[in-house]
Design a protein around this motif. Structure first.
Motif, PDB file in Angstrom:
ATOM      1  N   ALA A   1       0.804  -1.219   0.000  1.00 23.86           N
ATOM      2  CA  ALA A   1       0.000   0.000   0.000  1.00 23.86           C
ATOM      3  C   ALA A   1       0.837   1.269   0.000  1.00 23.86           C
ATOM      4  O   ALA A   1       0.380   2.321  -0.468  1.00 23.86           O
ATOM      5  CB  ALA A   1      -0.935   0.008   1.209  1.00 23.86           C
ATOM      6  N   ALA A   2       2.065   1.217   0.517  1.00 21.01           N
ATOM      7  CA  ALA A   2       2.892   2.420   0.589  1.00 21.01           C
ATOM      8  C   ALA A   2       3.158   3.023  -0.783  1.00 21.01           C
ATOM      9  O   ALA A   2       3.351   4.238  -0.901  1.00 21.01           O
ATOM     10  CB  ALA A   2       4.217   2.122   1.280  1.00 21.01           C
ATOM     11  N   VAL A   3       3.175   2.207  -1.833  1.00 19.32           N
ATOM     12  CA  VAL A   3       3.381   2.755  -3.173  1.00 19.32           C
ATOM     13  C   VAL A   3       2.251   3.719  -3.522  1.00 19.32           C
ATOM     14  O   VAL A   3       2.475   4.772  -4.131  1.00 19.32           O
ATOM     15  CB  VAL A   3       3.473   1.620  -4.210  1.00 19.32           C
ATOM     16  CG1 VAL A   3       3.477   2.183  -5.624  1.00 19.32           C
ATOM     17  CG2 VAL A   3       4.721   0.773  -3.970  1.00 19.32           C
ATOM     18  N   VAL A   4       1.042   3.384  -3.101  1.00 21.88           N
ATOM     19  CA  VAL A   4      -0.111   4.250  -3.355  1.00 21.88           C
ATOM     20  C   VAL A   4      -0.120   5.423  -2.381  1.00 21.88           C
ATOM     21  O   VAL A   4      -0.360   6.575  -2.776  1.00 21.88           O
ATOM     22  CB  VAL A   4      -1.423   3.450  -3.230  1.00 21.88           C
ATOM     23  CG1 VAL A   4      -2.635   4.344  -3.446  1.00 21.88           C
ATOM     24  CG2 VAL A   4      -1.424   2.280  -4.203  1.00 21.88           C
TER      25      VAL A   4
ATOM     26  N   LEU B   1      -2.442  -1.732  -3.499  1.00 18.01           N
ATOM     27  CA  LEU B   1      -1.669  -1.485  -4.711  1.00 18.01           C
ATOM     28  C   LEU B   1      -2.269  -2.217  -5.907  1.00 18.01           C
ATOM     29  O   LEU B   1      -2.385  -1.645  -7.000  1.00 18.01           O
ATOM     30  CB  LEU B   1      -0.212  -1.912  -4.496  1.00 18.01           C
ATOM     31  CG  LEU B   1       0.714  -1.819  -5.709  1.00 18.01           C
ATOM     32  CD1 LEU B   1       0.721  -0.429  -6.313  1.00 18.01           C
ATOM     33  CD2 LEU B   1       2.131  -2.255  -5.325  1.00 18.01           C
ATOM     34  N   ALA B   2      -2.657  -3.465  -5.705  1.00 13.26           N
ATOM     35  CA  ALA B   2      -3.255  -4.222  -6.807  1.00 13.26           C
ATOM     36  C   ALA B   2      -4.496  -3.524  -7.339  1.00 13.26           C
ATOM     37  O   ALA B   2      -4.714  -3.445  -8.562  1.00 13.26           O
ATOM     38  CB  ALA B   2      -3.580  -5.637  -6.345  1.00 13.26           C
TER      39      ALA B   2
ATOM     40  N   ALA C   1       2.937  -4.496   3.206  1.00 14.84           N
ATOM     41  CA  ALA C   1       1.654  -4.536   3.917  1.00 14.84           C
ATOM     42  C   ALA C   1       0.508  -4.102   3.009  1.00 14.84           C
ATOM     43  O   ALA C   1       0.663  -3.215   2.169  1.00 14.84           O
ATOM     44  CB  ALA C   1       1.718  -3.629   5.142  1.00 14.84           C
ATOM     45  N   ARG C   2      -0.641  -4.727   3.183  1.00 14.84           N
ATOM     46  CA  ARG C   2      -1.864  -4.428   2.439  1.00 14.84           C
ATOM     47  C   ARG C   2      -1.624  -4.334   0.927  1.00 14.84           C
ATOM     48  O   ARG C   2      -1.938  -3.338   0.285  1.00 14.84           O
ATOM     49  CB  ARG C   2      -2.502  -3.141   2.969  1.00 14.84           C
ATOM     50  CG  ARG C   2      -2.975  -3.263   4.415  1.00 14.84           C
ATOM     51  CD  ARG C   2      -3.524  -1.958   4.980  1.00 14.84           C
ATOM     52  NE  ARG C   2      -2.462  -0.976   5.147  1.00 14.84           N
ATOM     53  CZ  ARG C   2      -2.443   0.217   4.568  1.00 14.84           C
ATOM     54  NH1 ARG C   2      -3.422   0.587   3.758  1.00 14.84           N
ATOM     55  NH2 ARG C   2      -1.453   1.057   4.795  1.00 14.84           N
ATOM     56  N   PRO C   3      -1.079  -5.390   0.341  1.00 19.41           N
ATOM     57  CA  PRO C   3      -0.764  -5.344  -1.092  1.00 19.41           C
ATOM     58  C   PRO C   3      -1.996  -5.184  -1.977  1.00 19.41           C
ATOM     59  O   PRO C   3      -1.888  -4.732  -3.117  1.00 19.41           O
ATOM     60  CB  PRO C   3      -0.064  -6.681  -1.340  1.00 19.41           C
ATOM     61  CG  PRO C   3      -0.606  -7.593  -0.280  1.00 19.41           C
ATOM     62  CD  PRO C   3      -0.763  -6.711   0.923  1.00 19.41           C
ATOM     63  N   GLU C   4      -3.165  -5.540  -1.444  1.00 17.02           N
ATOM     64  CA  GLU C   4      -4.395  -5.411  -2.239  1.00 17.02           C
ATOM     65  C   GLU C   4      -4.677  -3.953  -2.596  1.00 17.02           C
ATOM     66  O   GLU C   4      -5.315  -3.673  -3.633  1.00 17.02           O
ATOM     67  CB  GLU C   4      -5.583  -6.023  -1.499  1.00 17.02           C
ATOM     68  CG  GLU C   4      -5.992  -5.342  -0.211  1.00 17.02           C
ATOM     69  CD  GLU C   4      -5.154  -5.713   1.006  1.00 17.02           C
ATOM     70  OE1 GLU C   4      -5.428  -5.175   2.102  1.00 17.02           O
ATOM     71  OE2 GLU C   4      -4.214  -6.543   0.860  1.00 17.02           O
TER      72      GLU C   4
END
Length: 255
Positions: free
Chosen positions: A129-132, A219-220, A214-217
């Motif tokens: 999630a950090a990417v977002v 980003l997906a 964490a929380r890759p969904e």
């Protein structure tokens, strides 16, 4: 060993494993502190992909491995590394490529895929999630002055933050250039990434115990065409899960 010179006059080291295939090469971009040997060769990722008949290329990002290591933060950042990658593809005359990036390399790969339509398929790992939310690797887990200080001090024993101490131990174990890595740590990408511009089909691989993914969904869901697979392991261990290379190989072999 092959090198090429970037537009800002740095030498970047890369390795190419040839094979007979009508599919484009798979380009591997490692994470922070690691290099192509540590991230991709040692765990067997290169060998397994090459054995499937794919051409494989891995590069050492500036500041890492056998590439040039300036100590000026102005020479770093994932956006500059993305330019290096695209310039290497220009240098080699590649009209298309499949791109795999892990952690820092995932940010580099997302920035690249948002710009370069030669990216046919994209695999990213070690991010979430950090990417977002932040525009890059999760500096809430480790980053900023804590990481820079851990890389800069002469005595590793003075590093008290556990995450920073682990990063410092990794650098020392592979005899990395601490000041070059600290320069990149000062310049990590923390700006919005145009994820909607990533048109390549994307596979997101995240370790279930990886705090940096964490929380890759999140980003997906932010990518136009992404599939999420959660693997066993933490940030370093996920790449060594046999499912990692199996998932990315099956995804990249699709036509």
């Amino acid at each position: 060993m092959p090198f090429f010179k970037t537009s800002d006059d740095l030498e970047i080291h890369y390795q190419l494993w040839e094979a007979e295939s009508d599919l484009p090469p798979i380009v591997l971009h490692h994470g922070f502190i690691a290099d192509s040997d540590v991230e991709w060769v040692a765990p067997g990722v290169v060998r397994l992909l090459n054995e499937t008949g794919r051409r494989v290329l891995a590069l050492d990002a500036r500041g890492h491995g056998r590439s040039a290591k300036p100590h000026d933060p102005a020479r770093y950042g994932e956006a500059r590394m993305s330019e290096d990658l695209q310039e290497l593809m220009d240098h080699l005359g590649e009209n298309a490529y499949d791109l795999v990036g892990y952690s820092m390399g995932a940010v580099v790969s997302l920035l690249t895929a948002a710009q370069d339509r030669r990216v046919r398929r994209l695999v990213i790992g070690g991010v979430g999630a950090a990417v977002v939310e932040l525009g890059g690797v999760d500096s809430r887990v480790i980053g900023g002055d804590v990481l820079v200080d851990a890389l800069s001090v002469d005595d590793a024993g003075t590093v008290k933050d556990p995450a920073a101490a682990a990063f410092r131990a990794f650098v020392d174990a592979i005899d990395g250039d601490r000041l070059a890595l600290a320069a990149h740590a000062r310049a990590i990408h923390q700006r919005p990434i145009p994820l909607a511009e990533v048109t390549a089909p994307t596979l997101l691989l995240a370790g279930g115990e990886d705090p940096l993914a964490a929380r890759p969904e999140v980003l997906a869901d932010a990518l136009p065409e992404a599939t999420l697979r959660v693997l066993r392991g933490d940030h370093l261990g996920a790449v060594r899960d046999p499912a990692f290379v199996a998932e990315l190989s099956a995804f990249l072999d699709a036509r």
